[in-house]
Design a protein around this motif. Structure first.
Motif, short mmCIF file in Angstrom:
data_model
loop_
_atom_site.label_atom_id
_atom_site.label_comp_id
_atom_site.label_asym_id
_atom_site.label_seq_id
_atom_site.Cartn_x
_atom_site.Cartn_y
_atom_site.Cartn_z
N PRO A 1 0.81 -1.23 0.00
CA PRO A 1 0.00 0.00 0.00
C PRO A 1 0.84 1.27 0.00
CG PRO A 1 -0.86 -1.59 1.59
CD PRO A 1 0.45 -2.13 1.13
N VAL A 2 1.96 1.26 0.74
CA VAL A 2 2.81 2.46 0.78
C VAL A 2 3.66 2.56 -0.48
CG1 VAL A 2 4.72 3.59 1.99
CG2 VAL A 2 2.87 2.51 3.29
N GLY A 3 4.28 1.45 -0.89
CA GLY A 3 5.21 1.47 -2.02
C GLY A 3 4.58 1.91 -3.32
N TYR A 4 3.32 1.52 -3.55
CA TYR A 4 2.66 1.88 -4.80
C TYR A 4 1.54 2.91 -4.59
CZ TYR A 4 5.16 -1.90 -7.11
OH TYR A 4 6.14 -2.69 -7.63
N GLY A 5 1.00 2.98 -3.37
CA GLY A 5 -0.11 3.90 -3.12
C GLY A 5 0.30 5.34 -2.93
N VAL A 6 1.37 5.57 -2.17
CA VAL A 6 1.81 6.95 -1.90
C VAL A 6 2.24 7.66 -3.19
CG1 VAL A 6 3.56 8.34 -0.73
CG2 VAL A 6 2.41 6.50 0.50
N PRO A 7 3.07 7.05 -4.06
CA PRO A 7 3.40 7.72 -5.33
C PRO A 7 2.18 7.99 -6.19
CG PRO A 7 4.90 5.90 -4.93
CD PRO A 7 3.81 5.78 -3.91
N ALA A 8 1.22 7.05 -6.20
CA ALA A 8 0.00 7.25 -6.99
C ALA A 8 -0.78 8.46 -6.47
CB ALA A 8 -0.87 6.00 -6.94
N LEU A 9 -0.83 8.62 -5.15
CA LEU A 9 -1.55 9.76 -4.56
C LEU A 9 -0.87 11.08 -4.94
CD1 LEU A 9 -3.80 10.76 -2.67
CD2 LEU A 9 -2.19 10.49 -0.76
N ILE A 10 0.46 11.13 -4.87
CA ILE A 10 1.19 12.36 -5.21
C ILE A 10 0.98 12.73 -6.68
CG2 ILE A 10 3.49 13.39 -5.43
CD1 ILE A 10 4.36 11.69 -3.05
N VAL A 11 1.08 11.73 -7.56
CA VAL A 11 0.91 12.00 -8.99
C VAL A 11 -0.53 12.40 -9.30
CG1 VAL A 11 1.01 10.96 -11.29
CG2 VAL A 11 2.81 10.47 -9.64
N ALA A 12 -1.49 11.78 -8.63
CA ALA A 12 -2.90 12.12 -8.87
C ALA A 12 -3.18 13.57 -8.47
CB ALA A 12 -3.80 11.17 -8.09
N ILE A 13 -2.66 14.00 -7.33
CA ILE A 13 -2.87 15.39 -6.88
C ILE A 13 -2.16 16.36 -7.83
CG2 ILE A 13 -2.38 17.04 -5.04
CD1 ILE A 13 -2.67 14.73 -3.06
#
Length: 587
Positions: free
Chosen positions: A412-424
């Motif tokens: 969740p952290v390894g793939y979720g956090v970058p996805a959240l940053i890019v989405a914002i």
């Protein structure tokens, strides 16, 4: 946020579609949050007031005195005097650069002083305007000591404008009226052009892309201001998005003068206009720099060769992490995900970084690179956390709650956090994905910090993990006496922690250090080390692992044994080769 929102937050009632009508011999003047009408030069209200609200209050009558005409004629003489000096090409063409700069400085100051002096001779004539083919002047006289709080005046000449607060115009040490003069020179920029900008990078092509404007207040020509003024320039020619606008002012010096960016800041720039603010008054312009550096062929070769080797090593590392059963644990899973993300990022960089012809495709590529490199750094962070937990729980790391915690946390952290940053980032500034030359993040509005910000944060956290890991390992080494196996594991852990920080963290700092005289050296170091990250990962986590080397030896040994077994079963246990050899045919 819409363009020019900072400088034009209100509706201009004096322009279409509203276009307030003030009546005959009057004009509309827009101010911050409102507007007013005023009589044209040579006319005044019967009441003696200087402004009114609508055409019903218009009593503008031609002044019976010839004083206004004399004032206008005097301002006209200022313009004509400047024009005669400017059109005399001989002193400008024959003079040296220093002499031209000195003459330009004197000329600018003379016009400013003359315009202010003319305006203050007739304080009742609040606004005066005059222009011809070479210069346009607008003056404004303030006599009410800024009774309206926060009042902002806007002066316009040749499609250029200045917004200045009333409080900045009124001079506390001066009794009586004060004035501001705003002047635009249509052709002066051809003389004091971009060659007078000493701060330009030698590799950048710089040119002047606006008229030269001057702003001055009087009767005393104070230059420093408590608050900044806003200057809006119309470009001489459309500015491509690849070019960078630079706000500059004319700095008078003993050598004459030159363009400088001190105290001038860029607020906004588009194809047709640039908005600047300045903490002082002077003469201003907009320079444009087109960075057109040719790519260093050596760096290109290093990049392609290094990334090619890294792709091969990352592929081998990923296969090793997947197939070598002896090393499979939580740490291996982290290294596997890191290798996959870096492999995909490097592959996309090599094949698609310059695919800029199709805007949508370039945007998608930039977003994908943004995500993959951020994911790589996030897996580096998780690896640093795991190293720290491993040091703290050296002998039982794979059998304790720490391992279960990491397994639940890492995906969740390894793939979720970058996805959240890019989405914002994509939702807030989708147009800043992709540049005219590279499918990467644009530098405008600090957008590149959506990548650099997380990277700096991760590096700082990993540095803290490294220091804590090093401290724990140092204490463990001092307490170990006879346990050789634990001693070796602890030393290897120390080596991996150091390698991780240097290879996967510190090297990216070299990219930030590519400034000044050492920029070229740092560029080479950054390119070499970062393009070989995959090689370092394979070396540290695979080739230096005793278990992996043993697995490689077993694979190499099993290959010839399998070939022998195949040949033996094919010919039989008692069969003999013919005289011509095994593969010879009988007649």
């Amino acid at each position: 946020m819409s363009k020019f929102l900072f400088c034009v937050p209100d509706i201009d009632e004096c322009k279409p579609p509203i276009s307030v009508y003030c009546g005959l011999n009057a004009a509309c003047q827009n101010v911050q949050g409102s507007f007013h009408c005023h009589c044209n030069p040579g006319y005044k209200l019967l009441s003696g007031d200087t402004q009114f609200e609508n055409s019903n209050e218009n009593t503008c009558q031609k002044t019976t005195s010839s004083k206004t005409n004399r004032d206008t004629e005097e301002l006209q003489r200022v313009v004509e005097k400047f024009e005669s000096l400017l059109t005399n090409d001989t002193p400008w063409a024959m003079g040296e650069k220093r002499e031209v700069a000195s003459r330009a400085t004197t000329l600018l100051q003379t016009v400013e002083s003359s315009a202010l002096e003319t305006a203050l001779k007739s304080p009742e004539q609040k606004i005066q305007k005059i222009h011809n083919s070479t210069v346009a002047i607008e003056t404004l006289v303030v006599t009410d000591n800024c009774s309206e709080e926060g009042k902002v005046f806007s002066l316009n000449t040749y499609m250029n404008s200045v917004d200045i607060r009333c409080d900045d115009i009124v001079q506390e040490n001066v009794k009586g009226p004060t004035a501001i003069a705003f002047i635009s020179y249509s052709s002066l920029g051809n003389i004091i052009n971009a060659t007078f900008f000493e701060e330009a990078n030698g590799k950048d092509r710089v040119y002047l892309n606006s008229q030269v404007v001057s702003a001055a207040i009087g009767p005393e020509r104070n230059t420093s201001l408590p608050k900044s003024v806003i200057l809006t320039f119309q470009h001489v020619k459309m500015k491509p998005s690849s070019e960078k606008a630079i706000c500059v002012y004319w700095k008078s010096m003993n050598e004459g003068g030159q363009w400088s960016s001190d105290g001038c800041f860029l607020i906004q720039a588009n194809k047709s206009h640039t908005i600047c603010n300045s903490t002082h008054l002077s003469s201003f312009a907009v320079l444009v720099a087109l960075t057109n550096q040719e790519e260093d062929p050596v760096l290109v070769v290093i990049t392609y060769v290094g990334l090619g080797l890294s792709l091969l090593c990352l592929l081998l590392a990923a296969l090793t992490f997947l197939l070598c059963k002896a090393i499979q644990n939580t740490s291996t899973s982290l290294h596997l995900q890191l290798s996959i993300c870096l492999f995909l990022a490097h592959l996309l960089f090599l094949t698609a970084i310059d695919q800029t012809k199709i805007k949508l495709l370039c945007t998608i590529i930039a977003g994908a690179l943004h995500y993959l490199y951020l994911a790589s750094f996030t897996w580096m962070l998780l690896d640093g956390l795991h190293l720290f937990l491993t040091a703290r729980n050296l002998t039982v790391v794979n059998y304790t709650s720490v391992s279960r915690f990491m397994k639940r946390l890492m995906f969740p952290v390894g793939y979720g956090v970058p996805a959240l940053i890019v989405a914002i980032s994509a939702a807030s500034r989708p147009s800043l994905y992709g540049t005219p030359t590279r499918c990467w993040l644009h530098t405008d509005k600090g957008f590149v910090w959506t990548f650099l910000g997380p990277v700096c944060t991760i590096f700082s956290i990993n540095l803290a993990f490294f220091l804590m890991t090093f401290w724990i390992v140092k204490n463990k080494l001092s307490s170990l006496n006879r346990d050789v196996s634990t001693l070796q594991n602890t030393r290897m852990l120390t080596f991996k922690a150091t390698a991780q920080l240097l290879i996967l963290g510190c090297t990216w700092c070299l990219g930030v250090l590519q400034v000044g005289p050492a920029a070229r050296v740092m560029a080479y170091l950054f390119t070499i080390i970062n393009s070989l990250q995959g090689v370092f990962i394979f070396l540290v986590y695979c080739l230096l692992s005793q278990q992996v080397r043993k697995w490689f030896r077993e694979i190499m040994k099993s290959k010839p044994e399998s070939e022998t077994y195949t040949l033996s079963t094919r010919f039989g246990a008692n069969s003999r080769p013919s005289e011509g050899g095994v593969f010879s045919q009988s007649n």
